[in-house]
Design a protein around this motif. Sequence first.
Motif, PDB file in Angstrom:
ATOM      1  N   GLU A  31       1.262   4.161  -2.954  1.00 44.01           N
ATOM      2  CA  GLU A  31       1.315   5.592  -2.996  1.00 44.01           C
ATOM      3  C   GLU A  31       2.498   6.350  -3.827  1.00 44.01           C
ATOM      4  O   GLU A  31       2.012   7.232  -4.482  1.00 44.01           O
TER       5      GLU A  31
ATOM      6  N   ILE B 145      -6.793   3.929  -3.600  1.00 39.88           N
ATOM      7  CA  ILE B 145      -5.401   5.087  -3.540  1.00 39.88           C
ATOM      8  C   ILE B 145      -5.943   6.195  -4.703  1.00 39.88           C
ATOM      9  O   ILE B 145      -5.707   7.465  -4.410  1.00 39.88           O
TER      10      ILE B 145
ATOM     11  N   THR C 264       0.883  -1.179   0.094  1.00 42.64           N
ATOM     12  CA  THR C 264      -0.070   0.097  -0.150  1.00 42.64           C
ATOM     13  C   THR C 264       1.079   1.341   0.062  1.00 42.64           C
ATOM     14  O   THR C 264       0.405   2.310  -0.871  1.00 42.64           O
TER      15      THR C 264
END
Length: 314
Positions: free
Chosen positions: A141, A183, A137
């Motif tokens: 980003e 995201i 994760t």
Amino acid sequence: MAAFGWLTHRRRPATARSVLAGEAAAEAARKNEQAAGQAARGTAPEPAADEPVFPVVGDERAAAFFDLDNTVMQGATLFHFGKGLYKRRFFERRELVRFAWQQAWFRIAGVEDAGHMQDAQDSALSIVKGRRVAELTSIGEEIYDEYLADRIWPGTRALAQAHLDAGQKVWLVTAAPVETATIIARRLGLTGALGTVAESVDGVYTGRLVGEPLHGPAKAEAVRALSAAENLDLDRCAAYSDSYNDVPMLSLVGHPYAINPDAKLRRYAREHEWRLRDYRTGRKAVRVGIPAAAGVGAVAGGTAAAIALHRRRA
């Protein structure tokens, strides 16, 4: 494939795996939305003066569902996440070459190749098996900033903002990993995302999916499940896509739109009087039908792969 069952009954019998994938995606989307709380919305680019957005009216029981690749973003999301993972040594150069070939084919053909999905999925999941969700994760980003931020279609972004400004929720619906899609949705100021759900235990990927990739009928199942949980009226909702593969999702709502459509979807949309717009050439919208009244990181490459890589050689 001209005669689909969902054209008359708005529902094509789905496999158990499609239903499972859709329900898992809806559950993950709602959890992610609750966790995000009231995040600040991004600033939408202004549409060109000769490209007004489709009209949207306020309606608390309506929402908008947007496909991602070639609809919201230029090209294949997973290709760019794959590049980011290669840069971080998640896989070898020969796999990147296959990845690049898939992206080139996607850009030339303008359509998805569902036939490669199972092989690609197995290869991709092997890459992330044993990796922590939090690690991927965080990498997702970074990859968004490196590769994706400048690839958003301003026109489609403005369409999404019109729904937000009308007080409606806006969801991405994609075969990309749900963490990756979330995201992107958060960065664009959207409500959330429905995406492919990869199984994890104690925060670590097992190398298996929950159901199947969120593609074709599974997307429709996800939209149906989320709409039921959110008390939405699908006849008052809108959906946007570039791909003929998304006819199940588009046919599910009262206000379907073809955005940057592939050849089959363009023909199908004209036959069924759906509205179209193509941002790839600067052409104005082809106005068809009545005006609208509709009114993951984690597997970020993990299933980045799941859709975009070819079979991984041993």
